[in-house]
Design a protein around this motif. Structure first.
Motif, short mmCIF file in Angstrom:
data_model
loop_
_atom_site.label_atom_id
_atom_site.label_comp_id
_atom_site.label_asym_id
_atom_site.label_seq_id
_atom_site.Cartn_x
_atom_site.Cartn_y
_atom_site.Cartn_z
N SER A 183 -3.14 5.32 -1.95
CA SER A 183 -3.93 3.70 -2.01
C SER A 183 -4.47 3.79 -0.35
O SER A 183 -5.40 3.90 -0.12
CB SER A 183 -3.68 2.99 -2.55
N LEU A 184 -4.00 4.05 0.33
CA LEU A 184 -4.28 4.51 1.17
C LEU A 184 -5.95 5.37 1.49
O LEU A 184 -6.29 5.16 2.36
CB LEU A 184 -2.50 5.20 2.11
N MET A 194 0.95 -1.14 0.34
CA MET A 194 0.02 0.23 -0.18
C MET A 194 1.05 1.47 -0.31
O MET A 194 1.78 1.32 0.40
CB MET A 194 -0.31 0.29 1.05
N ASN A 195 0.41 2.41 -1.23
CA ASN A 195 1.31 3.20 -0.63
C ASN A 195 -0.15 4.21 0.11
O ASN A 195 -1.34 4.24 -0.14
CB ASN A 195 1.71 4.06 -2.31
N THR A 196 0.64 6.04 0.03
CA THR A 196 -0.25 6.86 0.05
C THR A 196 -1.49 7.10 -0.22
O THR A 196 -2.53 7.61 0.04
CB THR A 196 0.74 8.13 0.67
N CYS A 238 1.76 2.93 6.13
CA CYS A 238 -0.29 2.52 5.22
C CYS A 238 -0.85 2.07 6.61
O CYS A 238 -1.67 2.34 6.32
CB CYS A 238 -0.10 2.72 3.70
N MET A 239 -0.71 0.73 6.28
CA MET A 239 -1.20 -0.01 6.75
C MET A 239 -1.27 0.05 8.11
O MET A 239 -1.65 -0.33 8.86
CB MET A 239 -0.56 -1.81 6.82
N ASN A 270 9.23 1.36 5.74
CA ASN A 270 8.61 1.58 4.46
C ASN A 270 7.17 2.07 4.27
O ASN A 270 6.67 1.78 5.42
CB ASN A 270 9.27 0.44 3.60
N GLU A 271 7.09 2.48 3.05
CA GLU A 271 5.99 3.17 3.09
C GLU A 271 4.57 2.49 3.39
O GLU A 271 3.82 2.57 3.65
CB GLU A 271 5.60 3.53 1.81
N ASN A 272 4.43 0.79 2.76
CA ASN A 272 3.18 0.02 2.95
C ASN A 272 3.46 -0.50 4.48
O ASN A 272 1.93 -0.32 4.67
CB ASN A 272 4.10 -1.32 2.33
N ASP A 273 4.28 -0.68 5.31
CA ASP A 273 4.05 -0.83 6.63
C ASP A 273 3.26 0.46 6.96
O ASP A 273 2.70 0.09 8.11
CB ASP A 273 5.60 -1.01 7.37
#
Length: 77
Positions: free
Chosen positions: A5-6, A1-3, A64-65, A59-62
């Motif tokens: 899609s968040l 996930m990125n910002t 954002c999640m 990282n961005e994914n973690d």
């Protein structure tokens, strides 16, 4: 996930934009997610200007999640 899609996912579950700020302003009573160099910083910025529940992600994914899960939980109350 990125910002991007968040934000889309947060909109889907009805999270008001005033609840969070992503790479933006420091607004009181808001969850903040900022990219700081190659890391991601999460915290709750309270009405007194304090950072609460600070977390650093690699990282961005973690990041954002994590924000998604926090706000998803918030919306249940």
């Amino acid at each position: 996930m990125n910002t991007i899609s968040l934000v889309e996912e947060l909109n889907k579950i009805g999270v008001p934009v005033r609840y969070y700020s992503i790479n933006g302003d420091l607004i009181s009573d808001t969850y903040i997610l900022n990219q700081v160099y190659d890391k991601w910083e999460f915290f709750y910025f309270d009405e007194k200007g304090n950072k609460n529940d600070c977390k650093i992600f690699n990282n961005e994914n973690d990041a954002c999640m994590y924000l998604y899960k926090v706000l998803e939980t918030e919306m249940k109350y």
